[in-house]
Design a protein around this motif. Structure first.
Motif, PDB file in Angstrom:
ATOM      1  N   SER A 222      48.816  74.625  38.026  1.00 38.29           N
ATOM      2  CA  SER A 222      49.889  73.649  38.226  1.00 38.29           C
ATOM      3  C   SER A 222      49.838  73.010  39.607  1.00 38.29           C
ATOM      4  CB  SER A 222      51.250  74.330  38.013  1.00 38.29           C
ATOM      5  OG  SER A 222      52.307  73.461  38.325  1.00 38.29           O
ATOM      6  N   ASP A 223      49.455  73.801  40.620  1.00 38.88           N
ATOM      7  CA  ASP A 223      49.597  73.345  42.007  1.00 38.88           C
ATOM      8  C   ASP A 223      48.313  72.841  42.654  1.00 38.88           C
ATOM      9  OD1 ASP A 223      52.250  73.919  41.890  1.00 38.88           O
ATOM     10  OD2 ASP A 223      52.175  75.716  43.136  1.00 38.88           O
ATOM     11  N   ILE A 224      47.160  73.005  42.010  1.00 42.70           N
ATOM     12  CA  ILE A 224      45.905  72.554  42.609  1.00 42.70           C
ATOM     13  C   ILE A 224      45.948  71.076  43.013  1.00 42.70           C
ATOM     14  CG2 ILE A 224      43.506  71.973  42.010  1.00 42.70           C
ATOM     15  CD1 ILE A 224      43.327  74.811  40.776  1.00 42.70           C
ATOM     16  N   PRO A 225      46.503  70.160  42.191  1.00 39.34           N
ATOM     17  CA  PRO A 225      46.581  68.764  42.633  1.00 39.34           C
ATOM     18  C   PRO A 225      47.401  68.599  43.917  1.00 39.34           C
ATOM     19  CG  PRO A 225      46.923  68.910  40.265  1.00 39.34           C
ATOM     20  CD  PRO A 225      46.943  70.314  40.784  1.00 39.34           C
ATOM     21  N   VAL A 226      48.438  69.413  44.082  1.00 37.91           N
ATOM     22  CA  VAL A 226      49.248  69.350  45.302  1.00 37.91           C
ATOM     23  C   VAL A 226      48.428  69.830  46.490  1.00 37.91           C
ATOM     24  CG1 VAL A 226      51.362  70.127  46.443  1.00 37.91           C
ATOM     25  CG2 VAL A 226      51.350  69.732  43.971  1.00 37.91           C
ATOM     26  N   TYR A 227      47.708  70.942  46.312  1.00 33.62           N
ATOM     27  CA  TYR A 227      46.871  71.454  47.390  1.00 33.62           C
ATOM     28  C   TYR A 227      45.827  70.418  47.805  1.00 33.62           C
ATOM     29  CZ  TYR A 227      48.764  75.943  45.711  1.00 33.62           C
ATOM     30  OH  TYR A 227      49.586  76.959  45.299  1.00 33.62           O
ATOM     31  N   ALA A 228      45.200  69.788  46.823  1.00 34.83           N
ATOM     32  CA  ALA A 228      44.168  68.787  47.118  1.00 34.83           C
ATOM     33  C   ALA A 228      44.744  67.633  47.932  1.00 34.83           C
ATOM     34  CB  ALA A 228      43.551  68.276  45.820  1.00 34.83           C
ATOM     35  N   SER A 229      45.962  67.232  47.600  1.00 30.05           N
ATOM     36  CA  SER A 229      46.589  66.119  48.322  1.00 30.05           C
ATOM     37  C   SER A 229      46.948  66.490  49.753  1.00 30.05           C
ATOM     38  CB  SER A 229      47.851  65.655  47.581  1.00 30.05           C
ATOM     39  OG  SER A 229      48.900  66.619  47.693  1.00 30.05           O
ATOM     40  N   CYS A 230      46.995  67.797  50.045  1.00 30.03           N
ATOM     41  CA  CYS A 230      47.364  68.268  51.381  1.00 30.03           C
ATOM     42  C   CYS A 230      46.149  68.625  52.236  1.00 30.03           C
ATOM     43  CB  CYS A 230      48.279  69.491  51.275  1.00 30.03           C
ATOM     44  SG  CYS A 230      49.900  69.148  50.568  1.00 30.03           S
ATOM     45  N   LEU A 231      44.955  68.523  51.686  1.00 29.36           N
ATOM     46  CA  LEU A 231      43.755  68.882  52.434  1.00 29.36           C
ATOM     47  C   LEU A 231      43.228  67.698  53.228  1.00 29.36           C
ATOM     48  CD1 LEU A 231      41.535  71.116  50.103  1.00 29.36           C
ATOM     49  CD2 LEU A 231      42.442  71.740  52.351  1.00 29.36           C
ATOM     50  N   ASN A 232      42.868  67.945  54.470  1.00 28.11           N
ATOM     51  CA  ASN A 232      42.138  66.958  55.243  1.00 28.11           C
ATOM     52  C   ASN A 232      40.728  66.835  54.690  1.00 28.11           C
ATOM     53  OD1 ASN A 232      44.182  66.321  57.168  1.00 28.11           O
ATOM     54  ND2 ASN A 232      43.730  68.228  58.278  1.00 28.11           N
ATOM     55  N   ARG A 233      40.100  65.670  54.898  1.00 28.20           N
ATOM     56  CA  ARG A 233      38.731  65.467  54.429  1.00 28.20           C
ATOM     57  C   ARG A 233      37.816  66.549  55.022  1.00 28.20           C
ATOM     58  NH1 ARG A 233      36.682  63.643  50.167  1.00 28.20           N
ATOM     59  NH2 ARG A 233      38.169  61.893  50.273  1.00 28.20           N
ATOM     60  N   GLY A 234      37.039  67.162  54.164  1.00 38.91           N
ATOM     61  CA  GLY A 234      36.174  68.261  54.587  1.00 38.91           C
ATOM     62  C   GLY A 234      36.872  69.610  54.604  1.00 38.91           C
ATOM     63  N   GLY A 235      38.170  69.628  54.228  1.00 41.75           N
ATOM     64  CA  GLY A 235      38.925  70.866  54.221  1.00 41.75           C
ATOM     65  C   GLY A 235      38.537  71.784  53.076  1.00 41.75           C
ATOM     66  N   HIS A 236      38.926  73.041  53.180  1.00 42.80           N
ATOM     67  CA  HIS A 236      38.564  74.052  52.196  1.00 42.80           C
ATOM     68  C   HIS A 236      39.811  74.589  51.486  1.00 42.80           C
ATOM     69  CE1 HIS A 236      34.774  75.101  54.796  1.00 42.80           C
ATOM     70  NE2 HIS A 236      34.710  73.898  54.238  1.00 42.80           N
ATOM     71  N   LEU A 237      39.671  74.801  50.189  1.00 40.04           N
ATOM     72  CA  LEU A 237      40.681  75.495  49.390  1.00 40.04           C
ATOM     73  C   LEU A 237      40.059  76.783  48.890  1.00 40.04           C
ATOM     74  CD1 LEU A 237      43.359  75.754  47.749  1.00 40.04           C
ATOM     75  CD2 LEU A 237      42.206  74.474  45.920  1.00 40.04           C
ATOM     76  N   ILE A 238      40.692  77.917  49.205  1.00 41.04           N
ATOM     77  CA  ILE A 238      40.222  79.210  48.732  1.00 41.04           C
ATOM     78  C   ILE A 238      41.322  79.829  47.886  1.00 41.04           C
ATOM     79  CG2 ILE A 238      39.351  81.484  49.376  1.00 41.04           C
ATOM     80  CD1 ILE A 238      38.441  80.249  52.031  1.00 41.04           C
ATOM     81  N   VAL A 239      40.993  80.165  46.642  1.00 45.06           N
ATOM     82  CA  VAL A 239      42.003  80.638  45.691  1.00 45.06           C
ATOM     83  C   VAL A 239      41.591  81.976  45.096  1.00 45.06           C
ATOM     84  CG1 VAL A 239      42.809  78.319  45.100  1.00 45.06           C
ATOM     85  CG2 VAL A 239      40.929  79.329  43.803  1.00 45.06           C
ATOM     86  N   SER A 240      42.603  82.757  44.699  1.00 45.53           N
ATOM     87  CA  SER A 240      42.368  84.003  43.988  1.00 45.53           C
ATOM     88  C   SER A 240      43.632  84.359  43.214  1.00 45.53           C
ATOM     89  CB  SER A 240      41.982  85.135  44.962  1.00 45.53           C
ATOM     90  OG  SER A 240      41.491  86.257  44.246  1.00 45.53           O
TER      91      SER A 240
END
Length: 277
Positions: A222-240
């Motif tokens: 549900s929240d991945i699109p929100v996380y993506a919108s909050c990342l700076n270019r070149g930023g990393h998302l780590i999920v578990s």
């Protein structure tokens, strides 16, 4: 009036990794504390909150070649945090990080994290927290902005702060976790960590270089699109917080949000994965 608790005594076969999966799912149902046993686990919940439980519908109960039986008994209220302390051993992650309680001996490591868990998820014992801590150890967070989403005890944000993050937001929807993270952040003198109570609706226009989200599959999807919108270019998302069979589903949602899969780790069927924006 004294609260009455129920003790669920679970017998699990095979014990590993089924017991960990079971405890994670029970935690989402409102169980407050757990004690692992040789044959499974003891789980505790207030009697008033147990009336609508449907344990037989849990995902882990439906897994093939898994047997889970349980008995229930009523017990008076106790100090459940004392139960945690009795069963809380220090956790070492790699060669540089230890997560421990204040009553444990101080180790000779670079990152010494001292916490009081108080039923909050994230002691480092669970596979997902352990893998996330390892990811943070491997990340260059010096001077970067970090979000610890579903922060629990706050250990991920605390480690990021110790490694030089310029700012850290630690967010959890659970009030108990919020209070516990505040306490743990203060105990570790990580004053740049801001602890917030809520969900992804708090993020709004915030931007981060690194987002850590150790929650569960459905909330992640549900929240991945929100996380993506909050990342700076070149930023990393780590999920578990999900199982190996769910990785493709998580990756598809990330790809739809322009996040590129980089790598993943797996431990006892639990997975952590890294994506780049």
């Amino acid at each position: 009036m004294e609260n009455i608790y129920l003790e669920y005594a679970f017998t699990v076969d095979p014990v590993a990794p089924t017991t960990d999966i079971l405890m994670a799912e029970l935690g989402e149902l409102g169980f407050e504390s757990f004690v692992e046993t040789d044959t499974g686990a003891l789980a505790y919940i207030k009697k008033e909150e147990s009336e609508l439980l449907a344990l037989d519908t849990l995902y882990v109960m439906q897994r093939p070649k898994v047997s889970i039986n349980y008995s229930i008994k009523e017990i008076p209220q106790e100090n459940w945090n004392a139960v945690w302390e009795e069963n809380f051993d220090p956790i070492q992650v790699g060669q540089e990080c230890v997560v421990r309680a204040s009553f444990h001996k101080k180790p000779e490591v670079r990152y010494d994290i001292v916490i009081t868990p108080k039923m909050s998820f994230g002691t480092g014992h669970h596979e997902t927290t352990h893998m996330m801590l390892q990811y943070v150890l491997n990340e260059d967070v010096q001077g970067k902005s970090v979000l610890d989403m579903g922060s629990g005890t706050g250990v991920l944000g605390i480690l990021a702060s110790m490694k030089g993050a310029i700012s850290v937001d630690a967010i959890d929807i659970d009030h108990w976790c919020y209070l516990n993270a505040l306490e743990n952040v203060a105990r570790n003198n990580c004053h740049m960590v801001q602890v917030l109570e809520g969900d992804s609706s708090l993020l709004k226009e915030q931007k981060y270089d690194l987002i850590l989200a150790n929650i569960n599959r459905n909330i992640l999807l549900s929240d991945i699109p929100v996380y993506a919108s909050c990342l700076n270019r070149g930023g990393h998302l780590i999920v578990s917080g999900f199982y190996a069979e769910d990785l493709s589903m998580i990756s598809q949602e990330c790809q739809a949000s322009r996040l590129k899969f980089e790598n993943n780790s797996e431990k006892n069927n639990w997975v952590a994965a890294k994506y780049v924006f």
